[in-house]
Design an enzyme around this catalytic site. Structure first.
Site, PDB file in Angstrom:
ATOM      1  CE  LYS A 135     -17.276   0.399  34.830  1.00 16.64           C
ATOM      2  NZ  LYS A 135     -17.689   1.731  34.359  1.00 16.64           N
ATOM      3  CD  GLU A 138     -14.741  -6.223  29.504  1.00 11.16           C
ATOM      4  OE1 GLU A 138     -14.076  -7.633  29.930  1.00 11.16           O
ATOM      5  OE2 GLU A 138     -15.308  -5.420  30.376  1.00 11.16           O
ATOM      6  CB  SER A 181     -23.513   4.986  38.665  1.00 15.54           C
ATOM      7  OG  SER A 181     -23.617   5.339  37.335  1.00 15.54           O
TER       8      SER A 181
END
Ligand SMILES: *Cc1c(COP(=O)(O)O)cnc(C)c1O
Length: 418
Positions: free
Chosen positions: A103, A125, A400
């Protein structure tokens, strides 16, 4: 690339300048957001033409986030899945990045854009809190004011990430409406943006939402696939045969897949959350053949959506919060429909088993999201390796994120404190 592939993928192989991936994507927003989205699109297109922007992003990705991430040859896993030795399985180690997952790639890119647009305030969010933590991290680095919206139930479940965000100087606002989870937090963030778009950038966390987010967030994650492609070529002298990635909104998957789209020989498999069963409400597998989603509009974009017969958004379930979302990025919808990527699912139980397997066999505890990609590979690689005359099957699995954040649930479900 074959001619038929080229014809089938005009939007997916370009920047999708009109925001469409075939029929999917677009910009389904209230009038008040048309201007900020146009401003963002313009800023992003300018930044892409500015070598200084990419240089600064590369500097941060390298020195702050830890890129390039390694591509690790998982010898024991390869042998475990295909004892004859006819598979070479590699892990793309996004779990080694700062904040523990892919991310941060997107957050750094969007923070640079926000600064370029003169915005001083960032909102986001978050569901499980991973995107919130990555956003709070770049906000601290760039000295932005930062507000993260989070469902009240999610805040209770993810207390550690709430504390991390606060330590980083971010205000976490509880959202008490609706199901008190991610989609309510997104609606609240949208309301904030409508009211304050003059000084605020909305840092969206996946390849979702209105144009330009799906294309822009993909571009910020495409470093995953560019590195992996180069690293695999260097290690093996050829391209891989198949890629595996988990698919929540779809950002880590498209980041890996996109630089391989023109390589017709490379298969791509996205692994969705199969949850605890095939009935609507028990999973988050938008492409499940029976009981999956149908196209519809949610939160600004047109894509596959889990919905009931009346078109109401369905409840979803997954053991991994990052995959627990009723819609999926519009580019995946196109790749699915044209058959360029295929999608499968792994159940909660299969993901847990894959997490345990990777921990024991390679010394890597993956995030439960990433464990879905490992589970997908465990199910497919043994048959794929035996299915043609190729001497060896070349595989890349995208890890990930790392599993530290999931230790509570792993401890409870696997009885690790017994
Ligand atoms: C958030 C998250 C995901 C799911 O998001 P995508 O946009 O589908 O990549 C997957 N893995 C990890 C570790 C995450 O934190």
């Amino acid at each position: 690339m074959t001619d038929s592939t080229a014809a089938a993928l005009p939007a997916a192989s370009t920047a999708a300048s009109n925001g469409r991936f075939g029929p999917y994507g677009g910009r389904y927003v209230p009038e008040t957001l048309v201007h900020p989205l146009a401003e963002l699109t313009e800023a992003y297109e300018q930044a892409q033409r500015d070598p200084g922007f990419q240089q600064e992003l590369d500097r941060l990705l390298h020195h702050f986030a830890g890129r390039p991430t390694p591509l690790f040859h998982a010898r024991r896993l390869s042998h475990h899945l295909v004892p004859s030795g006819r598979a070479r399985v590699y892990l793309k180690r996004e779990d080694l990045l700062h904040t523990g997952a892919h991310k941060i790639n997107n957050c750094l890119g969007q923070a640079l854009l926000a600064r370029r647009m003169g915005k001083r305030r960032i909102i986001a969010e978050t569901g499980a809190g991973q995107h919130g933590v990555a956003t709070a991290t770049v906000a601290a680095l760039f000295n932005f004011e930062c507000v993260v919206y989070m469902g009240a139930d999610d805040m209770a479940r993810q207390a550690l990430n709430v504390a991390r965000m606060r330590l980083l100087g971010t205000e976490v606002r509880a959202v008490d409406s609706g199901s008190r989870t991610l989609k309510d937090a997104i609606s609240e963030a949208m309301r904030d943006w409508v009211a304050r778009c003059d000084d605020t950038h909305y840092l969206l966390g996946s390849v979702l939402g209105a144009h330009p987010y799906p294309a822009m967030v993909r571009d910020f994650h495409a470093c995953i696939g560019r590195e992996a492609r180069q690293q695999f070529l260097e290690a093996e002298g050829r391209l891989p045969d198949v890629l595996f990635a988990c698919v929540g909104g779809g950002s880590n998957a498209i980041g890996l897949f996109h630089p391989f789209l023109d390589d017709a020989g490379v298969a791509m498999i996205g692994v969705e959350a199969g949850g605890r069963g095939n009935k609507l409400g028990e999973h988050a597998a938008r492409f499940l053949p029976n009981g999956g989603g149908r196209p519809g509009v949610l939160q600004g974009t047109y894509s596959y959506l889990l919905q009931d017969d009346a078109g109401q958004i369905a409840a979803t379930h997954s053991i991994s919060a990052g995959l627990d979302y009723p819609s999926i990025g519009p580019e995946h919808a196109l790749l699915h429909d044209v058959g360029r990527a295929t999608y499968t699912s792994a159940s909660d139980t299969e993901a847990l088993a894959a997490c345990q397997l990777l921990a024991r066999i390679e010394g890597i505890i993956p995030a439960l999201e990433s464990a879905h990609a490992v589970a997908g590979a465990c199910a497919r690689v043994p048959t794929l390796a035996g299915s043609d005359g190729k001497s060896e099957l070349g595989v890349i699995i995208n890890i990930s994120g790392r599993g530290d954040k999931d230790m509570d649930i792993l401890t409870r479900t696997l009885g690790l404190n017994a």
